[in-house]
Design a protein around this motif. Structure first.
Motif, PDB file in Angstrom:
ATOM      1  N   ALA A 186       0.697  -1.358  -0.081  1.00 38.12           N
ATOM      2  CA  ALA A 186       0.008   0.082  -0.050  1.00 38.12           C
ATOM      3  C   ALA A 186       0.877   1.241  -0.167  1.00 38.12           C
ATOM      4  CB  ALA A 186      -0.772  -0.036   1.266  1.00 38.12           C
ATOM      5  N   TYR A 187       2.226   1.109   0.660  1.00 38.84           N
ATOM      6  CA  TYR A 187       2.912   2.277   0.667  1.00 38.84           C
ATOM      7  C   TYR A 187       4.088   2.387  -0.513  1.00 38.84           C
ATOM      8  CZ  TYR A 187       5.802  -0.685   3.477  1.00 38.84           C
ATOM      9  OH  TYR A 187       6.522  -1.744   3.963  1.00 38.84           O
ATOM     10  N   GLU A 188       3.830   1.695  -1.584  1.00 44.67           N
ATOM     11  CA  GLU A 188       4.741   1.807  -2.466  1.00 44.67           C
ATOM     12  C   GLU A 188       5.202   3.050  -2.788  1.00 44.67           C
ATOM     13  OE1 GLU A 188       4.124  -1.215  -5.963  1.00 44.67           O
ATOM     14  OE2 GLU A 188       4.600   0.485  -7.279  1.00 44.67           O
TER      15      GLU A 188
ATOM     16  N   GLY B 119      17.945  18.865  -2.173  1.00 47.45           N
ATOM     17  CA  GLY B 119      16.579  18.203  -2.711  1.00 47.45           C
ATOM     18  C   GLY B 119      15.738  18.294  -1.625  1.00 47.45           C
ATOM     19  N   HIS B 120      14.404  18.563  -1.921  1.00 46.96           N
ATOM     20  CA  HIS B 120      13.607  18.509  -0.985  1.00 46.96           C
ATOM     21  C   HIS B 120      13.339  17.310  -0.104  1.00 46.96           C
ATOM     22  CE1 HIS B 120      10.928  15.943  -3.136  1.00 46.96           C
ATOM     23  NE2 HIS B 120      11.098  16.599  -4.205  1.00 46.96           N
ATOM     24  N   THR B 121      12.891  17.457   1.282  1.00 53.02           N
ATOM     25  CA  THR B 121      12.700  16.182   1.833  1.00 53.02           C
ATOM     26  C   THR B 121      11.899  14.967   1.181  1.00 53.02           C
ATOM     27  OG1 THR B 121      10.730  16.811   3.056  1.00 53.02           O
ATOM     28  CG2 THR B 121      12.571  17.395   4.166  1.00 53.02           C
ATOM     29  N   GLY B 122      12.204  13.827   1.188  1.00 57.43           N
ATOM     30  CA  GLY B 122      11.679  12.868   0.447  1.00 57.43           C
ATOM     31  C   GLY B 122      12.023  12.712  -1.043  1.00 57.43           C
ATOM     32  N   SER B 123      12.937  13.569  -1.375  1.00 58.77           N
ATOM     33  CA  SER B 123      13.526  13.615  -2.989  1.00 58.77           C
ATOM     34  C   SER B 123      14.200  12.497  -3.237  1.00 58.77           C
ATOM     35  CB  SER B 123      14.066  14.776  -3.136  1.00 58.77           C
ATOM     36  OG  SER B 123      15.219  15.104  -2.505  1.00 58.77           O
ATOM     37  N   GLY B 124      14.785  11.700  -2.278  1.00 61.05           N
ATOM     38  CA  GLY B 124      15.433  10.489  -2.683  1.00 61.05           C
ATOM     39  C   GLY B 124      17.054  10.751  -2.217  1.00 61.05           C
TER      40      GLY B 124
ATOM     41  N   SER C  45      18.898  10.231   0.453  1.00 61.75           N
ATOM     42  CA  SER C  45      19.366   9.221   1.286  1.00 61.75           C
ATOM     43  C   SER C  45      19.236   8.084   0.625  1.00 61.75           C
ATOM     44  CB  SER C  45      18.761   9.129   2.638  1.00 61.75           C
ATOM     45  OG  SER C  45      18.808  10.089   3.392  1.00 61.75           O
ATOM     46  N   THR C  46      18.268   7.628  -0.067  1.00 62.32           N
ATOM     47  CA  THR C  46      18.091   6.358  -1.011  1.00 62.32           C
ATOM     48  C   THR C  46      19.215   6.501  -2.051  1.00 62.32           C
ATOM     49  OG1 THR C  46      15.864   6.761  -0.749  1.00 62.32           O
ATOM     50  CG2 THR C  46      16.414   5.004  -2.422  1.00 62.32           C
ATOM     51  N   LEU C  47      19.519   7.380  -2.716  1.00 64.48           N
ATOM     52  CA  LEU C  47      20.775   7.756  -3.466  1.00 64.48           C
ATOM     53  C   LEU C  47      21.935   7.415  -3.108  1.00 64.48           C
ATOM     54  CD1 LEU C  47      21.632   8.322  -6.567  1.00 64.48           C
ATOM     55  CD2 LEU C  47      21.868  10.496  -5.787  1.00 64.48           C
TER      56      LEU C  47
ATOM     57  N   PHE D 108      25.686   8.074   8.151  1.00 64.71           N
ATOM     58  CA  PHE D 108      24.397   8.229   8.167  1.00 64.71           C
ATOM     59  C   PHE D 108      23.592   9.459   8.667  1.00 64.71           C
ATOM     60  CE2 PHE D 108      25.091   3.633   7.756  1.00 64.71           C
ATOM     61  CZ  PHE D 108      24.074   3.454   6.653  1.00 64.71           C
ATOM     62  N   GLN D 109      22.488   9.661   8.176  1.00 71.76           N
ATOM     63  CA  GLN D 109      21.789  10.763   8.584  1.00 71.76           C
ATOM     64  C   GLN D 109      21.868  11.214  10.169  1.00 71.76           C
ATOM     65  OE1 GLN D 109      18.312  11.196   6.041  1.00 71.76           O
ATOM     66  NE2 GLN D 109      17.822  13.198   6.939  1.00 71.76           N
ATOM     67  N   TYR D 110      21.368   9.939  10.963  1.00 71.11           N
ATOM     68  CA  TYR D 110      21.484  10.103  12.458  1.00 71.11           C
ATOM     69  C   TYR D 110      22.386   9.055  12.834  1.00 71.11           C
ATOM     70  CZ  TYR D 110      16.748  11.799  11.352  1.00 71.11           C
ATOM     71  OH  TYR D 110      15.622  12.111  10.844  1.00 71.11           O
TER      72      TYR D 110
ATOM     73  N   ASP E 126      25.476  12.119   5.092  1.00 73.69           N
ATOM     74  CA  ASP E 126      24.024  12.554   4.851  1.00 73.69           C
ATOM     75  C   ASP E 126      23.697  13.527   6.204  1.00 73.69           C
ATOM     76  OD1 ASP E 126      21.655  12.752   4.280  1.00 73.69           O
ATOM     77  OD2 ASP E 126      21.222  10.455   4.545  1.00 73.69           O
ATOM     78  N   GLU E 127      23.797  14.767   5.738  1.00 71.08           N
ATOM     79  CA  GLU E 127      23.248  15.832   6.639  1.00 71.08           C
ATOM     80  C   GLU E 127      24.158  15.793   7.744  1.00 71.08           C
ATOM     81  OE1 GLU E 127      19.216  17.181   7.182  1.00 71.08           O
ATOM     82  OE2 GLU E 127      18.845  15.722   5.366  1.00 71.08           O
ATOM     83  N   PRO E 128      25.486  16.057   7.765  1.00 69.23           N
ATOM     84  CA  PRO E 128      26.509  16.042   8.878  1.00 69.23           C
ATOM     85  C   PRO E 128      26.018  16.954   9.920  1.00 69.23           C
ATOM     86  CG  PRO E 128      27.406  16.668   6.940  1.00 69.23           C
ATOM     87  CD  PRO E 128      26.393  16.238   6.405  1.00 69.23           C
TER      88      PRO E 128
ATOM     89  N   GLY F 289      12.983  11.602   6.913  1.00 70.48           N
ATOM     90  CA  GLY F 289      13.340  12.363   8.202  1.00 70.48           C
ATOM     91  C   GLY F 289      12.402  13.651   8.249  1.00 70.48           C
ATOM     92  N   GLY F 290      12.716  14.633   7.254  1.00 68.79           N
ATOM     93  CA  GLY F 290      11.807  15.884   7.182  1.00 68.79           C
ATOM     94  C   GLY F 290      10.196  15.584   7.168  1.00 68.79           C
ATOM     95  N   GLN F 291       9.901  14.689   6.452  1.00 64.81           N
ATOM     96  CA  GLN F 291       8.297  14.327   6.417  1.00 64.81           C
ATOM     97  C   GLN F 291       7.603  14.103   7.789  1.00 64.81           C
ATOM     98  OE1 GLN F 291       8.619  11.359   3.512  1.00 64.81           O
ATOM     99  NE2 GLN F 291       7.837  12.853   1.638  1.00 64.81           N
ATOM    100  N   LYS F 292       8.542  13.089   8.529  1.00 68.84           N
ATOM    101  CA  LYS F 292       8.141  12.793   9.884  1.00 68.84           C
ATOM    102  C   LYS F 292       8.104  13.983  10.874  1.00 68.84           C
ATOM    103  CE  LYS F 292      10.411   8.233  10.107  1.00 68.84           C
ATOM    104  NZ  LYS F 292      11.567   7.622  10.642  1.00 68.84           N
TER     105      LYS F 292
END
Ligand SMILES: Nc1ncnc2c1ncn2[C@@H]1O[C@H](COP(=O)(O)OP(=O)(O)OP(=O)(O)O)[C@@H](O)[C@H]1O
Ligand SMILES: Nc1ncnc2c1ncn2[C@@H]1O[C@H](COP(=O)(O)OP(=O)(O)OP(=O)(O)O)[C@@H](O)[C@H]1O
Ligand SMILES: [Mg+2]
Ligand SMILES: [Mg+2]
Lengths: 281, 288
Positions: A17-19, A40-45, A47-49, A89-91, A168-170, B150-153
Motif C-alpha cells: 500500500a505504501y509503494e 533536494g526537498h525532503t523525500g526527494s531521494g 538518502s536512498t541515492l 548516516f543521517q542520524y 548525509d546531513e552531517p 526524516g523531514g516528513q516525519k
C-alpha cells in the motif's frame, strides 16, 4: 576511480500500500577527487541515492559501476565496496553502540579483517583526523554532545580509509560553530588527501560555500547538475521544487535591480563582499 | 505574571554508580529567569549542550526543576496535580520525531492528541486536515509515519501538536531536518498560529534566520541565560555571539563585513531587504 550510475531506479515496498518510487532513472558520473553537494526537498531521494553508491541498497533496475565494474555482479566484493565508499548516516548517533569511543571506531577496521593492532592504529589516526579530544577516547559514546557524536561517527568511517566519503546531513542539529568545524574538517580532508566527498545538505549557504559541484534531486530524479554559481542561477526553478538560492544571491539580484552593477551570481558572503566593495573603489 | 515564568530555575542530571552513590552531577540549567507574556514569540538560542532541551522539557513538566520555580499559566510545575493542566497549556514538539510517533497511519497520529483531549470527532478531522495542510503533508495522510523521510516525519509531529491547539507551543529544533521550503512552511505556520490565534511560541533553533522575527530572544551558554533582548539588539553583537558558538543571519554577517571594510552601514541589519536599502543609500551618496 569513478562511480557511474546508469538509469538507476528504486522502489520501496513494491506491491504494498505504501509503494514509493524513490529513484527514477538516475544517471550520474562521479569522478575521483570531486567535492559534491546533493540537495533536494525532503523525500526527494537523497538518502536512498547515496545508499546505492556504496551498495547498501540494491537498484531495482539500472546498473552501478565502481571503477568500471558492475557492482551487482556475482563475484563483486560488496563488503569491500562499503569500506572504500564510506557512509556517515543521517542520524549517526544511532550507529554508536560500543562501550568506548575507541572501541567504536575500531569496529570498522576489525570488521574489515585487520588485527587488533592495525585496527587500533587506524582508530587513533581517524580520531585525530576527526578532531576528537584525546581525553574522550575511553569514554562511553553515549554521553557526548551532538557535535562530538558526529565527529566520532565520522572517525568510525575514516578508520576504514575510504576513497570516497559520503555524509548525509552531517551538520543537522549542530550549533553554528560546530557546523563550521565539521564542514572545515571535511573540506580539509578533501584538500589534503584528495578524498572524494559527497555531502547531502539542506543548507544552500553551506553547499555554496564548500562544494565544487551540486546535484539537485527532485522527486527521485536529477533536476540539475553543475557548479554552484550555475545551479543557483536557476533559483526560480529551485523554489518550485522546495529549494532556494543562498540569501546573498537574492541580495545581489536586489542590488542589481536597484541599478548597482554587482556580480549577481555571487553565492557566498565572501564573493558578495568583494563584488560590493568594488562598487565603492 | 506571564504565561510562563521561571525564577532561579535549576536542573541537575544526577548520575549514580551501581551502589546508588552519586557519581556526577551535571547542572544543565543554572539559575534561569524567564518571563514570557501570552502571545509572545520567543526564540531560545545556544550551543549544543547549553541546556535548551532541558529547559524545554521542564516547560511541559517532563522534567521537574531541581531548584527554583517554574509557573505555567500560574501553575507551579512541581505540584503533581498541576501536571495535566501544564501539559494541556504547553504542547511540545521534540528534537527527534521518531520518539513521538504513536499511530500507524499519519492522520490517526495527528488526531491522537485532540482525541485525548476529548475534542468532538468532526472537529478532530477538521483540525487534522488543517494542520496537515499547513505543514504540506495532506497527501500523506494515509501513509505509515515510520516509512516517511526524516523531514516528513518532523512535519507530521508538528501537525500533531498544532491539532491540539494548546495556548503555548514549545518547538525544540523543529526544522533541523527540513528543506528550505519545509522550513519556511513550518515557520510561517507557527507564525500564523501565533498571530491569528494568539498562541504563545517558544522556538529553539540553531538557524539564526529563524530568530529575526521573534519578539524576544534568550541566548544560553552552559545552562545560563547570557544574553537577552530584541533581535536587533542581539544580532548587532556579532563577536559576542561568536564567543557563545553562535552566528548571525547571512545578511547581518555581510553587513558586518562590509562595515568593517569601511562602508557606513548601521548596526542591527537583519534582513536582506534592509541591507539592500542601506547599500542603495550608501551608493547614491557615494556617486553624488
Ligand atoms: N523504508 C522506507 N519504506 C518506504 N518508503 C520509504 C522508506 N524510506 C524512504 N521512503 C520514501 O522514499 C522517498 C525518498 O526518501 P529518502 O529518505 O531517500 O529522502 P531524502 O531526500 O533523504 O529526504 P530527507 O531530506 O527528509 O532526509 C520518500 O518519499 C520516503 O517517504
Ligand atoms: N539524560 C541526561 N543525563 C545526563 N546528562 C544529560 C542528559 N541529557 C542532557 N544532559 C546534559 O545536560 C546538558 C544540557 O543538555 P541539553 O540536551 O539540554 O542541551 P541542548 O542545549 O538542548 O543541546 P543541543 O543543541 O545539542 O540539543 C549537556 O551537558 C548534556 O550532556
Ligand atoms: Mg535523507
Ligand atoms: Mg536540544
Amino acid at each position: 576511480m569513478s562511480i557511474i550510475l546508469n538509469n538507476v531506479s528504486y522502489t520501496y515496498g513494491e506491491g504494498t500500500a505504501y509503494e514509493m518510487q524513490a529513484l527514477k532513472n538516475v544517471t550520474l558520473k562521479i569522478d575521483d577527487g570531486e567535492f559534491i553537494g546533493i540537495i533536494g526537498h525532503t523525500g526527494s531521494g537523497k538518502s536512498t541515492l547515496i545508499q546505492h553508491l556504496n551498495g547498501l541498497m540494491k537498484a531495482v533496475s539500472g546498473e552501478i559501476y565502481f571503477n568500471g565494474r558492475d557492482i551487482s555482479e556475482e563475484d563483486f566484493d560488496r563488503k569491500e565496496l562499503r569500506t572504500r565508499v564510506g557512509l556517515v548516516f543521517q542520524y549517526p548517533e544511532h550507529q554508536l553502540f560500543e562501550t568506548t569511543i575507541f572501541n567504536d571506531v575500531c569496529f570498522g577496521p576489525i570488521n574489515q579483517g585487520f588485527d587488533k593492532n592495525e585496527a587500533g592504529l587506524r582508530a587513533f589516526e581517524a580520531l585525530r583526523m576527526a578532531g576528537v579530544p584525546e581525553k574522550l577516547y575511553y569514554q562511553p559514546p553515549f554521553d557526548l554532545s551532538g557535535g562530538q557524536k558526529r565527529r566520532v561517527a565520522i572517525a568510525g568511517v575514516l578508520a576504514m580509509k575510504p576513497e570516497v566519503l559520503i555524509l548525509d546531513e552531517p551538520t543537522a542539529g549542530l550549533d553554528p560553530k560546530g557546523r563550521d568545524e565539521i564542514l572545515d574538517l571535511i573540506a580539509g580532508m578533501h584538500r589534503a588527501k584528495g578524498m572524494t566527498i559527497i555531502l547531502v545538505s539542506h543548507s544552500m549557504e553551506d553547499v555554496a560555500k564548500y562544494v565544487q559541484r551540486i546535484i539537485v534531486m527532485d522527486d527521485g530524479q536529477v533536476f540539475l547538475d553543475g557548479a554552484p554559481r550555475e545551479v543557483f542561477k536557476y533559483y526560480e526553478q529551485l523554489e518550485k521544487i522546495g529549494l532556494k538560492a543562498p540569501e546573498v544571491t537574492y541580495l545581489m539580484h536586489d542590488l542589481k535591480n536597484r541599478g548597482m552593477a554587482v556580480d549577481w551570481d555571487a553565492t557566498t558572503v565572501e564573493e558578495a563582499k568583494q563584488s560590493i566593495l568594488k562598487l565603492f573603489q | 505574571m506571564g504565561i510562563i515564568k521561571a525564577s532561579k530555575l535549576v536542573f541537575e542530571y544526577i548520575r549514580r554508580d551501581e551502589e546508588g552513590n552519586v557519581d556526577s552531577i551535571q547542572t544543565a540549567v543554572d539559575h534561569v529567569d524567564l518571563d514570557v507574556n501570552e502571545g509572545d514569540f520567543i526564540v531560545i538560542l545556544g550551543h549544543n549542550g547549553s541546556g535548551k532541551s532541558t529547559l524545554a522539557k521542564q516547560l511541559n513538566a517532563l522534567l521537574i526543576p531541581s531548584e527554583g520555580t517554574l509557573w505555567v499559566e500560574g501553575k507551579d510545575t512541581k505540584e503533581r496535580e498541576n501536571v495535566r493542566d501544564v501539559r494541556r497549556t504547553a504542547g511540545m514538539v521534540f528534537q527527534n520525531p521518531d520518539n513521538q510517533i504513536i499511530a500507524s497511519v499519519v492522520e490517526e497520529d495527528v488526531g491522537f492528541g485532540p482525541e485525548n483531549l476529548g475534542v468532538p470527532t468532526e472537529e478532530i478531522w477538521k483540525r487534522v486536515e488543517e494542520s496537515l495542510t499547513s505543514v504540506g503533508m495532506l497527501k500523506f495522510r494515509r501513509h505509515s509515519p515510520n516509512k516517511l523521510s526524516g523531514g516528513q516525519k518532523q512535519r507530521v509531529a508538528i501537525a500533531g501538536v498544532m491539532a491540539m491547539e494548546p495556548k503555548c507551543i514549545v518547538l525544540d529544533e523543529p526544522t533541523a531536518m527540513l528543506d528550505p521550503n519545509g522550513r519556511r512552511e513550518v515557520l510561517s505556520a507557527v507564525h500564523e498560529l501565533n498571530r491569528k490565534k494568539g498562541i504563545t511560541v517558544i522556538l529553539i533553533t540553531h538557524y539564526m534566520e529563524e530568530a529575526v522575527d521573534a519578539d524576544y530572544i534568550y541566548v544560553m551558554d552552559e545552562g545560563k541565560v547570557v544574553m537577552e533582548g530584541l533581535p536587533k539588539e542581539i544580532f548587532s553583537q556579532v563577536e559576542e555571539l561568536k564567543r557563545h558558538r553562535l552566528d548571525v543571519p547571512q545578511a547581518t554577517l555581510l553587513a558586518y563585513e562590509l562595515k568593517k571594510a569601511g562602508l557606513p552601514l548601521p548596526d542591527g541589519i537583519l534582513t536582506r531587504q534592509e541591507l539592500a536599502e542601506e547599500l542603495e543609500r550608501c551608493y547614491v551618496n557615494y556617486t553624488k
